[in-house]
Enzyme design. Structure first.
Site, PDB file in Angstrom:
ATOM      1  N   ASN A   9       0.874  -1.179   0.000  1.00 52.72           N
ATOM      2  CA  ASN A   9       0.000   0.000   0.000  1.00 52.72           C
ATOM      3  C   ASN A   9       0.910   1.228   0.000  1.00 52.72           C
ATOM      4  O   ASN A   9       1.477   1.573   1.020  1.00 52.72           O
ATOM      5  CB  ASN A   9      -0.879  -0.042   1.267  1.00 52.72           C
ATOM      6  CG  ASN A   9      -1.690   1.227   1.459  1.00 52.72           C
ATOM      7  OD1 ASN A   9      -1.803   2.053   0.553  1.00 52.72           O
ATOM      8  ND2 ASN A   9      -2.245   1.400   2.662  1.00 52.72           N
ATOM      9  N   LYS A  11       0.171   4.276  -0.386  1.00 56.08           N
ATOM     10  CA  LYS A  11      -0.482   5.489   0.151  1.00 56.08           C
ATOM     11  C   LYS A  11      -0.237   6.664  -0.817  1.00 56.08           C
ATOM     12  O   LYS A  11      -0.140   6.442  -2.018  1.00 56.08           O
ATOM     13  CB  LYS A  11       0.010   5.762   1.575  1.00 56.08           C
ATOM     14  CG  LYS A  11      -0.117   4.498   2.447  1.00 56.08           C
ATOM     15  CD  LYS A  11       0.050   4.729   3.907  1.00 56.08           C
ATOM     16  CE  LYS A  11      -0.105   3.403   4.643  1.00 56.08           C
ATOM     17  NZ  LYS A  11      -0.028   3.529   6.082  1.00 56.08           N
ATOM     18  N   HIS A  94      -9.395   1.192   4.801  1.00 56.75           N
ATOM     19  CA  HIS A  94      -8.133   1.403   5.516  1.00 56.75           C
ATOM     20  C   HIS A  94      -8.370   2.390   6.657  1.00 56.75           C
ATOM     21  O   HIS A  94      -9.180   3.314   6.534  1.00 56.75           O
ATOM     22  CB  HIS A  94      -7.064   1.940   4.548  1.00 56.75           C
ATOM     23  CG  HIS A  94      -5.700   1.965   5.160  1.00 56.75           C
ATOM     24  ND1 HIS A  94      -5.293   2.973   6.000  1.00 56.75           N
ATOM     25  CD2 HIS A  94      -4.678   1.084   5.099  1.00 56.75           C
ATOM     26  CE1 HIS A  94      -4.053   2.700   6.403  1.00 56.75           C
ATOM     27  NE2 HIS A  94      -3.656   1.563   5.878  1.00 56.75           N
ATOM     28  N   GLU A  96      -6.800   4.853   7.668  1.00 58.78           N
ATOM     29  CA  GLU A  96      -6.618   6.280   7.323  1.00 58.78           C
ATOM     30  C   GLU A  96      -7.848   6.813   6.595  1.00 58.78           C
ATOM     31  O   GLU A  96      -8.217   7.975   6.773  1.00 58.78           O
ATOM     32  CB  GLU A  96      -5.343   6.440   6.471  1.00 58.78           C
ATOM     33  CG  GLU A  96      -4.096   6.265   7.338  1.00 58.78           C
ATOM     34  CD  GLU A  96      -2.893   5.689   6.601  1.00 58.78           C
ATOM     35  OE1 GLU A  96      -2.867   5.693   5.361  1.00 58.78           O
ATOM     36  OE2 GLU A  96      -1.964   5.215   7.306  1.00 58.78           O
ATOM     37  N   GLU A 162      -5.140  -4.676  10.782  1.00 58.75           N
ATOM     38  CA  GLU A 162      -4.113  -3.663  11.014  1.00 58.75           C
ATOM     39  C   GLU A 162      -4.434  -2.892  12.293  1.00 58.75           C
ATOM     40  O   GLU A 162      -5.263  -1.977  12.268  1.00 58.75           O
ATOM     41  CB  GLU A 162      -4.069  -2.681   9.842  1.00 58.75           C
ATOM     42  CG  GLU A 162      -3.782  -3.332   8.517  1.00 58.75           C
ATOM     43  CD  GLU A 162      -3.192  -2.351   7.506  1.00 58.75           C
ATOM     44  OE1 GLU A 162      -2.124  -2.643   6.988  1.00 58.75           O
ATOM     45  OE2 GLU A 162      -3.795  -1.285   7.278  1.00 58.75           O
ATOM     46  N   GLY A 168       2.669   2.519  10.664  1.00 55.79           N
ATOM     47  CA  GLY A 168       3.619   3.607  10.446  1.00 55.79           C
ATOM     48  C   GLY A 168       4.321   4.077  11.700  1.00 55.79           C
ATOM     49  O   GLY A 168       4.990   5.114  11.691  1.00 55.79           O
ATOM     50  N   SER A 208       3.744  -1.872  10.388  1.00 57.70           N
ATOM     51  CA  SER A 208       5.193  -1.887  10.637  1.00 57.70           C
ATOM     52  C   SER A 208       5.860  -3.222  10.301  1.00 57.70           C
ATOM     53  O   SER A 208       6.813  -3.615  10.961  1.00 57.70           O
ATOM     54  CB  SER A 208       5.485  -1.459  12.085  1.00 57.70           C
ATOM     55  OG  SER A 208       5.032  -0.135  12.320  1.00 57.70           O
TER      56      SER A 208
HETATM   57  P1  PGA Z   1       3.046   0.474   7.628  1.00 58.04           P
HETATM   58  O1  PGA Z   1       1.565   0.675   7.024  1.00 58.04           O
HETATM   59  O2  PGA Z   1       3.583  -0.807   7.046  1.00 58.04           O
HETATM   60  O3  PGA Z   1       3.795   1.690   7.163  1.00 58.04           O
HETATM   61  O4  PGA Z   1       2.904   0.406   9.120  1.00 58.04           O
HETATM   62  C1  PGA Z   1       0.684  -0.422   6.858  1.00 58.04           C
HETATM   63  C2  PGA Z   1      -0.619   0.047   6.254  1.00 58.04           C
HETATM   64  O5  PGA Z   1      -1.115   1.124   6.616  1.00 58.04           O
HETATM   65  O6  PGA Z   1      -1.219  -0.652   5.394  1.00 58.04           O
END
Ligand code: PGA
Length: 254
Positions: A9, A11, A94, A96, A162, A168, A208
């Site tokens: 992903n 983003k 997601h 976000e 997640e 992140g 992460s």
């Molecule tokens: P990350 O994000 O690997 O940067 O923690 C995962 C995601 O949001 O799908």
């Protein structure tokens, strides 16, 4: 045996020229990798050029979001048929999107229906906040997200668990914690689709995951791959995660 999925992903990162560069670094390593499904989810602007680069490879392509309506006055949105022109997958719900763009279990549900009706495989994201986790509400939250988000849909989908506090942040959930929650998710899927079908649905962990910690997740019984954010922007890290997941499958088969 469930074939693992490693989905990147990206983003809101990478212009078309940057996206091309990243994908050209990955293709030699991923183009015909067996035993694992690889999916890239670049920003919408890069879907067309990346689709052209992935032609003839086994690498899948997906969008990071879409609207549920077929067309109309929805400024700034992509319709399901616009995604399925280029890709086979779409990330939906997601955290976000839920946090910054007002997505709810109800809108996620409409999008899952629309994705399936257009031949797309939705990667449906669920997960709890830090406060919910600390208040021991994880299982109630993810159960609600799955039940409401998947109401009336078909089982052709992928789930990504997640935990929001792990995205992140560098603060990944332990593999045991992630596996325990994913088992709960599979039980909820069994209530919806029946046990046999639920055993075949791929459930990913996200938050992460990097080349250096991926193996511990894939060694768990119920984790069928990963949704990768930050590490998907680095060709060597992403390729390493794909190879690690394949090595775990080969271990399981031997
Ligand atoms: P990350 O994000 O690997 O940067 O923690 C995962 C995601 O949001 O799908």
């Amino acid at each position: 045996m469930r074939t693992p999925i490693i989905a990147g992903n990206w983003k809101m990162n990478k212009t078309v020229s940057e996206a091309r560069e990243l994908v050209s670094e990955m293709i030699p390593f991923l183009k015909d990798v067996q035993g694992v499904t690889t999916v890239l989810c670049p920003p919408a602007s890069a879907l067309l050029p990346i689709a052209a680069m992935l032609e003839g490879t086994d690498i899948g392509l997906g969008a990071q979001n879409m609207h549920w309506e077929a067309n109309g006055a929805y400024t700034g949105e992509l319709a399901p048929a616009m995604v399925s022109e280029f890709g086979q997958y779409v990330i939906l719900g997601h955290s976000e999107r839920r946090e910054y763009f007002g997505e709810t279990d109800e809108t996620v549900n409409k999008k899952v229906h629309a994705a399936q009706a257009n031949g797309l495989i939705p990667i449906v994201c669920v997960g709890e906040t830090l406060e919910e986790n600390e208040a021991n509400q994880t299982s109630a939250i993810v159960s609600r997200q799955i039940q409401a988000g998947l109401a009336g849909v078909k089982s052709d989908l992928v789930i990504a668990y997640e935990p929001i506090w792990a995205i992140g942040t560098g603060r990944a959930a332990t593999s045991e914690m992630a596996n325990a929650t994913i088992k709960i998710i599979r039980e909820v899927l069994a209530d919806i689709f029946g046990n046999e079908v639920a055993q075949g649905i791929r459930i990913l962990y996200g938050g992460s995951v990097k080349g250096s910690n991926a193996a511990e997740y894939f060694a768990q019984s119920d984790i069928d791959g990963a949704l990768i954010g930050g590490a998907a922007l680095k060709a060597d890290d992403f390729v390493k995660i794909v190879y690690v997941s394949r090595a775990e499958v080969m271990k399981g088969n031997s």
